[in-house]
Design a protein around this motif. Sequence first.
Motif, mmCIF file in Angstrom:
data_model
loop_
_atom_site.group_PDB
_atom_site.id
_atom_site.type_symbol
_atom_site.label_atom_id
_atom_site.label_comp_id
_atom_site.label_asym_id
_atom_site.label_seq_id
_atom_site.Cartn_x
_atom_site.Cartn_y
_atom_site.Cartn_z
ATOM 1 N N LEU A 242 0.855 -1.212 -0.103
ATOM 2 C CA LEU A 242 0.029 0.104 -0.031
ATOM 3 C C LEU A 242 0.798 1.295 -0.075
ATOM 4 C CD1 LEU A 242 -2.836 -1.063 2.625
ATOM 5 C CD2 LEU A 242 -3.226 -0.789 0.076
ATOM 6 N N VAL A 243 1.992 1.392 0.947
ATOM 7 C CA VAL A 243 2.818 2.616 0.986
ATOM 8 C C VAL A 243 3.495 2.683 -0.285
ATOM 9 C CG1 VAL A 243 4.653 3.527 2.236
ATOM 10 C CG2 VAL A 243 3.025 2.452 3.397
ATOM 11 N N SER A 244 4.081 1.491 -0.919
ATOM 12 C CA SER A 244 4.766 1.685 -2.052
ATOM 13 C C SER A 244 3.879 2.058 -3.366
ATOM 14 C CB SER A 244 5.721 0.364 -2.352
ATOM 15 O OG SER A 244 4.555 -0.606 -2.476
ATOM 16 N N THR A 245 2.664 1.557 -3.292
ATOM 17 C CA THR A 245 1.975 1.961 -4.278
ATOM 18 C C THR A 245 1.698 3.348 -4.307
ATOM 19 O OG1 THR A 245 0.809 -0.045 -4.345
ATOM 20 C CG2 THR A 245 -0.451 1.556 -5.304
ATOM 21 N N VAL A 246 1.192 3.931 -3.119
ATOM 22 C CA VAL A 246 0.692 5.325 -3.246
ATOM 23 C C VAL A 246 2.140 6.288 -3.498
ATOM 24 C CG1 VAL A 246 0.519 7.112 -1.325
ATOM 25 C CG2 VAL A 246 -0.695 5.131 -1.164
ATOM 26 N N ILE A 247 3.321 5.936 -2.905
ATOM 27 C CA ILE A 247 4.589 6.597 -3.441
ATOM 28 C C ILE A 247 4.685 6.654 -4.849
ATOM 29 C CG2 ILE A 247 7.021 6.547 -3.079
ATOM 30 C CD1 ILE A 247 6.845 5.647 -0.283
ATOM 31 N N ARG A 248 4.639 5.435 -5.378
ATOM 32 C CA ARG A 248 4.986 5.302 -7.002
ATOM 33 C C ARG A 248 3.756 6.118 -7.673
ATOM 34 N NH1 ARG A 248 3.551 1.443 -10.788
ATOM 35 N NH2 ARG A 248 5.525 1.308 -12.567
ATOM 36 N N GLY A 249 2.577 5.991 -7.319
ATOM 37 C CA GLY A 249 1.465 6.814 -7.746
ATOM 38 C C GLY A 249 1.361 8.312 -7.551
ATOM 39 N N LEU A 250 1.903 8.646 -6.534
ATOM 40 C CA LEU A 250 1.692 10.049 -6.258
ATOM 41 C C LEU A 250 2.979 10.984 -6.044
ATOM 42 C CD1 LEU A 250 -1.091 9.989 -3.622
ATOM 43 C CD2 LEU A 250 -1.156 10.225 -5.904
ATOM 44 N N LEU A 251 4.319 10.245 -5.638
ATOM 45 C CA LEU A 251 5.134 10.987 -5.777
ATOM 46 C C LEU A 251 6.280 10.799 -6.791
ATOM 47 C CD1 LEU A 251 5.724 10.358 -1.772
ATOM 48 C CD2 LEU A 251 4.692 12.330 -3.000
ATOM 49 N N PHE A 252 6.914 9.418 -6.895
ATOM 50 C CA PHE A 252 7.914 9.186 -7.871
ATOM 51 C C PHE A 252 7.910 7.729 -8.044
ATOM 52 C CE2 PHE A 252 10.256 8.895 -3.774
ATOM 53 C CZ PHE A 252 10.864 7.662 -3.867
ATOM 54 N N SER A 253 8.539 7.373 -9.283
ATOM 55 C CA SER A 253 8.534 6.232 -9.899
ATOM 56 C C SER A 253 10.059 5.960 -10.435
ATOM 57 C CB SER A 253 7.712 5.809 -10.966
ATOM 58 O OG SER A 253 6.232 5.676 -10.644
ATOM 59 N N ALA A 254 10.467 4.688 -10.640
ATOM 60 C CA ALA A 254 11.667 4.268 -11.056
ATOM 61 C C ALA A 254 11.366 3.705 -12.468
ATOM 62 C CB ALA A 254 12.614 3.239 -10.269
ATOM 63 N N TYR A 255 12.354 4.261 -13.252
ATOM 64 C CA TYR A 255 11.958 3.644 -14.864
ATOM 65 C C TYR A 255 13.584 3.336 -15.380
ATOM 66 C CZ TYR A 255 7.475 5.451 -14.884
ATOM 67 O OH TYR A 255 6.140 5.662 -14.489
ATOM 68 N N ALA A 256 13.559 2.400 -16.399
ATOM 69 C CA ALA A 256 14.799 2.045 -16.892
ATOM 70 C C ALA A 256 14.947 2.671 -18.286
ATOM 71 C CB ALA A 256 15.300 0.742 -16.984
ATOM 72 N N ILE A 257 16.270 3.259 -18.934
ATOM 73 C CA ILE A 257 16.397 3.554 -20.259
ATOM 74 C C ILE A 257 16.534 2.399 -21.102
ATOM 75 C CG2 ILE A 257 17.523 4.883 -21.967
ATOM 76 C CD1 ILE A 257 16.331 6.683 -19.855
ATOM 77 N N PRO A 258 15.538 1.998 -22.024
ATOM 78 C CA PRO A 258 15.801 0.795 -22.800
ATOM 79 C C PRO A 258 16.291 1.061 -24.313
ATOM 80 C CG PRO A 258 13.458 1.389 -23.077
ATOM 81 C CD PRO A 258 14.196 2.480 -22.174
ATOM 82 N N SER A 259 16.391 2.054 -24.523
ATOM 83 C CA SER A 259 17.048 2.447 -25.829
ATOM 84 C C SER A 259 17.974 3.782 -26.097
ATOM 85 C CB SER A 259 15.812 2.648 -27.050
ATOM 86 O OG SER A 259 15.284 3.811 -26.705
ATOM 87 N N GLY A 260 18.535 3.737 -26.956
ATOM 88 C CA GLY A 260 19.438 4.894 -27.130
ATOM 89 C C GLY A 260 19.001 6.277 -27.908
ATOM 90 N N SER A 261 17.703 6.521 -27.681
ATOM 91 C CA SER A 261 17.074 7.824 -28.302
ATOM 92 C C SER A 261 17.322 9.080 -27.713
ATOM 93 C CB SER A 261 15.424 7.786 -28.386
ATOM 94 O OG SER A 261 15.133 7.790 -27.117
ATOM 95 N N MET A 262 17.733 8.801 -26.432
ATOM 96 C CA MET A 262 18.260 10.143 -25.482
ATOM 97 C C MET A 262 19.849 10.284 -25.339
ATOM 98 S SD MET A 262 15.931 12.341 -24.888
ATOM 99 C CE MET A 262 16.724 13.141 -23.373
#
Length: 367
Positions: free
Chosen positions: A33-53
């Motif tokens: 519940l806590v991690s869902t709230v944090i991920r939904g409202l505060l911040f999330s972690a993402y990975a860069i899958p390709s070289g477009s940036m």
Amino acid sequence: MNWKLNFKKNPDTVKPKKSKTREWVDAIVFAVLVSTVIRGLLFSAYAIPSGSMEGTQLTGDYLFVSKLSYGPRMPNTPLSIPFTEPVMYGIKTYFGALQLPYFRLPGLTTIKNRDIVVFNKPDEAGPEYNIPVDQRTCLIKRCQAIPGDVLKIIDGQVYINGKVAPNAPKQQTSYAIVTNGQDINVDALQDLHVTVRQQISPDSYEMVMPAAAAAIIKTYSNIKSVTPVVARARFYDAEIFPHNEKFKWNLDNFGPIKLPKKGWTTPLNDSTLTLYRRAIEVYENNKVTVNGKDILINGKKADTYTFKMDYYWMMGDNRHDSLDSRFWGYVPEDHIIGKAMLTWFSTDSTKNIFNRVRWDRVLRPIN
């Protein structure tokens, strides 16, 4: 009759002790519940899958994305399995029959030109995909134009409202390299983060690199010339938005085009309908038909249209290796997830296990 109400706790009443299993279940539920709230409202972690940036963000970078910056977006599909991909082993991890309308809480700021933004892929909108907004593929690009801006690209250089837009320090593009016949040192190319796109002839190559790397390669004794690869003006590329020969645009010469802004009213004619039809029809859920010279919206003749949302123009810093707004057009505000803030970890899959971590990129601010 006398009524006596005894509210005193019986000291002999003993609350049953939770079992170890129950304690673990409670802890897991609380953590989810806590991690869902944090991920939904505060911040999330993402990975860069390709070289477009690249070279701003590299494949293998892991990012923290702030949702507070632009305001947390409430989920369209509230019934979904947290921390999973939208489809796993061919099975949807969300319940698509229940979809809520777009709603966003107030943010700390607004999207600005040159912000690095994470958003859902607008190319996956439309009934042919049938994917809710929050379940579409996540992308990361740099915002080049905000609502109301007029964007134009001349020979690869972006202009906003008639002024040159500053390029990212490590922005990359393609260069034609001609040698005297001697091979180029492969290790030197790797150190400069140069990608060989193709070898055209024994002494001619196309390579992708930042301008600083191109300047260094020019100094090599076996290099005869280093020339930017630029598509000529008025060369029509059918893959480029709006995919219509009326607009002879390509990757390097594009526009001008005005970004729709909430409340902005545009006249409707053949040209404006070509540019804005997808926004009107797909993103803002209207039925658009053309009857002779008349344009009908939801069955009624319309000479103008007033937009309901803000729209943004997103492009990769790796200009010749990025599927971005030049291909699929505007990004509507309901697709915005958040602002990329921090590279918290980074790995290079091409290296061995002892050299795989890019320590110089750990806990590195993004700009």
